[in-house]
Enzyme design. Structure first.
Site, PDB file in Angstrom:
ATOM      1  N   GLU A  35       0.682  -1.325   0.174  1.00 48.24           N
ATOM      2  CA  GLU A  35      -0.151  -0.052   0.057  1.00 48.24           C
ATOM      3  C   GLU A  35       1.062   1.085  -0.013  1.00 48.24           C
ATOM      4  O   GLU A  35       1.651   1.370   0.896  1.00 48.24           O
ATOM      5  CB  GLU A  35      -0.780  -0.027   1.260  1.00 48.24           C
ATOM      6  CG  GLU A  35      -1.766   0.996   1.161  1.00 48.24           C
ATOM      7  CD  GLU A  35      -2.820   1.233   2.456  1.00 48.24           C
ATOM      8  OE1 GLU A  35      -2.853   0.360   3.283  1.00 48.24           O
ATOM      9  OE2 GLU A  35      -3.503   2.227   2.559  1.00 48.24           O
ATOM     10  N   ARG A 260       4.823 -12.260   9.883  1.00 50.32           N
ATOM     11  CA  ARG A 260       5.556 -11.096   9.722  1.00 50.32           C
ATOM     12  C   ARG A 260       6.821 -11.259  10.555  1.00 50.32           C
ATOM     13  O   ARG A 260       7.198 -11.731  11.408  1.00 50.32           O
ATOM     14  CB  ARG A 260       4.768 -10.151   9.857  1.00 50.32           C
ATOM     15  CG  ARG A 260       4.483  -9.823  11.480  1.00 50.32           C
ATOM     16  CD  ARG A 260       3.465  -8.615  11.512  1.00 50.32           C
ATOM     17  NE  ARG A 260       3.728  -7.576  10.926  1.00 50.32           N
ATOM     18  CZ  ARG A 260       3.076  -6.611  10.069  1.00 50.32           C
ATOM     19  NH1 ARG A 260       1.969  -7.061   9.625  1.00 50.32           N
ATOM     20  NH2 ARG A 260       3.471  -5.435   9.762  1.00 50.32           N
ATOM     21  N   LYS A 270       4.497   0.810   9.439  1.00 48.28           N
ATOM     22  CA  LYS A 270       4.427   2.303   8.753  1.00 48.28           C
ATOM     23  C   LYS A 270       4.056   3.425   9.504  1.00 48.28           C
ATOM     24  O   LYS A 270       4.471   4.473   9.332  1.00 48.28           O
ATOM     25  CB  LYS A 270       3.702   1.950   7.406  1.00 48.28           C
ATOM     26  CG  LYS A 270       4.570   1.331   6.285  1.00 48.28           C
ATOM     27  CD  LYS A 270       3.772   1.459   4.867  1.00 48.28           C
ATOM     28  CE  LYS A 270       2.982   0.164   4.945  1.00 48.28           C
ATOM     29  NZ  LYS A 270       2.490   0.020   3.491  1.00 48.28           N
TER      30      LYS A 270
END
Ligand code: ATP
Ligand code: MG
Length: 572
Positions: A35, A260, A270
């Site tokens: 994204e 992850r 982020k």
């Protein structure tokens, strides 16, 4: 670890099984779906290496697809940076650069299709009501009063949403699934919401934007993705991923979730990285202290080291935190093979060689890289006045200090043996200069009589050294997991000493031609890279990583000493 091992994991097992049962006709087609709402970090590198790596391993393809469905947080700057970063890591998506926004028309048609078959409806509850009606893990949800509107009304209202007939928050399109499902993701999730924000790519064309869950699987399907790999948080979304594809009746990729990457002493989110940048804790997205790809690149990391790291940590289903020293191991390992050695002094102490001729300058041969004969040699000037590292001298050395001390002889790398004869002190008693003599018979670093000093020091010639700036980095956070504290914001754990600037540092003159991005080992100190801030007058160096793992040393110190003592006792 043999190479084949790191390439086998639970995902390759799934793919192998699909190959055996001929699902997807033996094809492997993956995608990396960032994204564009921030810069990529080392966690994304893991996903990139995994997706592109699987495609390479199976002779398949991997797409780069921007998941650009939320114009409120997405920017062109991020798109450009992400493209640079993936390419820098060494991956190629051919002509398959895609954007979820390319599919807005198709996604809209799919939404109409779900409305027509009675599986989607326009809801006019407020966002707060929708949240409240959704229920909890223990209580089922409550159906919206708008849930059973006729198809024609839904079609008309959805068109009204698109055409601007509602304000933000006044209406959404929801999938009609199951308000009492044990999986909250299936309690009539929102498919489309109104956002009065222009989109970086589609401009003002749309006022409604698909939610991630609705856009993602359908984008995968449109691109012919076979294996849609994502992180574990999406495991509970898989039933929804499957529901959309099954109800729209389009080809159905397999979603697979892995754990992850979390890395110690930093944050990989982020949202948090944006705060570090915007609130000025670091100098920008490419600050060498950040775990962003851009930061690691500026820090001097190589793509090879990052890929090796991702390979080593592998993929699995178990959450954990990888220690930062594992990443450092790989850059050290890579640079040991490829970085030329040079001499630089960060904390200079002046040395005068009393018996060396006043005006003589000798150009001595120095080996560029002992690990790589093809790197050749260079000349290093030697003269009467030198600088050595202040830490390499002690006036009153303890037993285990073998470097320079009064009356002691040491070797100067590539040059001569010198012996310290006298200490010159300043007004406060501090050592400001050493008076030494050299043995002319030891040129090149060996003595005809075979005697060998216990230490070899690096040095620079005072008249020839260049002044430079060295930026020494430490971890950005003082604790292993800055996210772990429930009561304190992660910024409370920022390391106030994460950057130490040494200016001037003195470097050998061969570095005059060094270019930004060139990497060197400053002998006995650390690996450094030339920073883009360098000017014609002054080179700026970033410390990439120290030569030895300093944490390991700290951790092991005690047990080793005890072991040695025990061994000694056993001998006597
Ligand atoms: P963040 O939590 O940093 O905002 P994200 O998941 O929202 O990350 P995306 O741009 O959506 O960021 O991520 C693109 C891809 O990278 C996704 O497939 C995501 O699963 C993967 N990814 C993100 N963070 C990690 C991580 N720490 N380890 C492995 N893969 C990750
Ligand atoms: Mg995401």
């Amino acid at each position: 670890m043999p190479e084949t091992d790191s390439k086998r994991n639970f995902i390759t097992e799934i793919i192998d099984e699909h190959k055996q049962t001929d699902r997807f006709q033996g094809q492997v087609h993956t995608r990396f779906p960032p994204e564009p709402n921030g810069y990529l970090h080392i966690g994304h590198a893991k996903s990139i290496c995994l997706n592109f790596g699987l495609a390479q391993q199976y002779g398949g393809l991997c797409n780069l697809r921007f998941d650009d469905t939320n114009p409120a947080t997405e920017e062109q700057e991020y798109i450009d940076a992400i493209i640079d970063d993936v390419r820098w890591l060494g991956y190629d998506w051919g002509d398959r650069l895609f954007f979820a926004s390319d599919y807005f028309d198709q996604l809209y048609d799919m939404a109409l299709e779900l409305i027509r078959i009675g599986r989607a409806y326009v809801d006019q509850l407020s966002p707060e009501e929708i949240r409240a009606y959704r229920g909890t893990l223990t209580a089922p949800g409550i159906a919206s009063p708008w849930r059973d509107r006729p198809v024609a009304e839904n079609l008309a209202l959805f068109e009204k949403m698109r055409a601007g007939g509602f304000q933000e928050g006044e209406a959404v399109l929801r999938a009609k699934i199951d308000m009492s499902s044990g999986n909250i993701n299936l309690r009539d999730p929102v498919m489309y919401r109104i956002l009065d924000t222009p989109h970086p790519r589609t401009g003002d064309a749309w006022r409604i934007y698909p939610m991630y869950d609705f856009a993602h699987g359908q984008s995968d399907s449109i691109e012919g993705i076979t294996h849609s790999i994502c992180t574990l948080e999406y495991e509970d979304h898989r039933p929804l991923y499957d529901w959309y594809l099954d109800n729209i009746e389009i080809p159905h990729p397999q979603q697979i979730e892995f754990a992850r990457l979390n890395l110690s002493h930093t944050v990989l989110s982020k949202r948090k990285l944006i705060r570090l940048v915007q609130e000025g804790y670091v100098r920008g997205w490419d600050d060498p202290r950040l775990p962003t790809i851009a930061g690691l690149r500026r820090r001097g990391y190589t793509p090879e080291a990052i890929r090796e790291f991702c390979d080593e940590i592998g993929v699995g289903k178990v959450k954990g935190v990888v220690a930062l020293h594992k990443l450092e191991y790989h850059i050290r390992h890579d640079l040991n093979k490829r970085a030329n050695r040079v001499m630089a002094v960060l904390n200079p102490l002046r040395v005068v060689i009393e018996n060396y001729p006043e005006d003589l300058v000798e150009e001595l041969d120095a080996i560029n890289n002992p690990e790589d004969a093809s790197a050749g040699t260079r000349k290093v000037p030697f003269s009467k006045v030198l600088y050595i590292e202040r830490e390499d001298f002690m006036e009153d050395p303890p037993r285990k200090f073998f470097r320079l001390a009064p009356g002691r002889e040491v070797r100067l790398r590539y040059a001569y043996f010198i012996t310290c004869r006298e200490i010159i002190k300043g007004a406060k008693g501090e050592v400001i200069e050493l008076r030494c003599i050299y043995d002319p018979e030891t040129r090149g670093g060996s003595a005809p009589d075979g005697r060998r000093p216990k230490a070899t020091l690096h040095w620079v010639s005072a008249a020839h050294a260049l002044e430079a700036q060295a930026r020494l980095y430490d971890t950005l956070f003082t604790v292993e997991n800055p996210d772990a504290d429930r009561d304190q914001d992660f910024t409370a754990f920022i390391n106030p000493h994460s950057l130490q600037v040494v200016d001037p540092a003195l470097v050998e003159p061969s570095l005059a031609t060094a270019q930004p991005g060139d990497r060197f080992q400053f002998e006995r100190l650390a690996y450094f890279v030339v920073d883009a801030d360098s000017t014609g007058e002054r080179l700026v160096f970033n410390r990439i990583v120290t030569l030895r793992d300093q944490w390991k040393k700290q951790q092991k110190k005690k047990p080793r000493r005890r072991k040695q003592r025990r061994a000694k006792r056993a001998q006597s």
